[in-house]
Design a protein around this motif. Structure first.
Motif, PDB file in Angstrom:
ATOM      1  N   LYS A   1       0.837  -1.188   0.000  1.00  0.00           N
ATOM      2  CA  LYS A   1       0.000   0.000   0.000  1.00  0.00           C
ATOM      3  C   LYS A   1       0.878   1.245   0.000  1.00  0.00           C
ATOM      4  O   LYS A   1       1.967   1.254   0.565  1.00  0.00           O
ATOM      5  N   LYS A   2       0.386   2.286  -0.646  1.00  0.00           N
ATOM      6  CA  LYS A   2       1.148   3.521  -0.789  1.00  0.00           C
ATOM      7  C   LYS A   2       1.479   4.132   0.577  1.00  0.00           C
ATOM      8  O   LYS A   2       2.580   4.628   0.785  1.00  0.00           O
ATOM      9  N   ASN A   3       0.543   4.076   1.520  1.00  0.00           N
ATOM     10  CA  ASN A   3       0.776   4.657   2.839  1.00  0.00           C
ATOM     11  C   ASN A   3       1.893   3.910   3.571  1.00  0.00           C
ATOM     12  O   ASN A   3       2.758   4.529   4.195  1.00  0.00           O
TER      13      ASN A   3
END
Length: 141
Positions: A2-4
């Motif tokens: 995930k980008k986060n």
């Protein structure tokens, strides 16, 4: 990934350079281990890990060169205080200390700039931006 999570891991790779305050060469070893652990998860982490390790290696090299520049000044200042070979005159006047003051000022600027650049890189990485440190030698490509 995930980008986060990717941004958080890149943040941690950059900020791990502060481990140098805890143990010797921690500013190199900790980002290197973090990068080696996380580099296969995404191209962003690989790029930011290389950038962090390259910066910390360059920073160490610049600090080492600055230390080498201090040695002739120290020896010169020490020997100018000998009047003859049996007495030592400990004279702290400005001309004798100007080299130390100059190198100390440059060292202080280098130290503060290193801290600021690590913080800036960590914040940019947390926002998902690729950050390239200035004056970095690309040891790892």
């Amino acid at each position: 990934m995930k980008k986060n999570d990717q941004n958080t891991n890149a943040f941690l790779i950059h900020i791990s350079a502060f481990a140098g305050f805890v143990f010797p060469f921690g500013h190199i070893i900790t980002p290197l281990i973090a990068w080696q652990t996380l580099k296969d998860r995404s191209p962003f982490l690989d790029e930011q890990g290389k950038e962090a390790v390259n910066f910390n290696l360059s920073y160490t090299l610049y600090s080492f060169i600055l230390t080498l520049a201090l040695i002739p000044l120290a020896i010169g200042t020490f020997f100018t205080n000998f009047n003859n070979f049996d007495t030592f005159n400990f004279n702290l006047n400005i001309p004798n200390m100007s080299g130390f003051i100059g190198i100390g000022a440059v060292s202080g600027i280098l130290y503060v700039a290193g801290i600021a650049l690590v913080i800036i890189a960590a914040i940019k990485a947390k926002e998902g931006e690729n950050y390239n440190y200035p004056f970095t030698i690309k040891f790892i490509k």
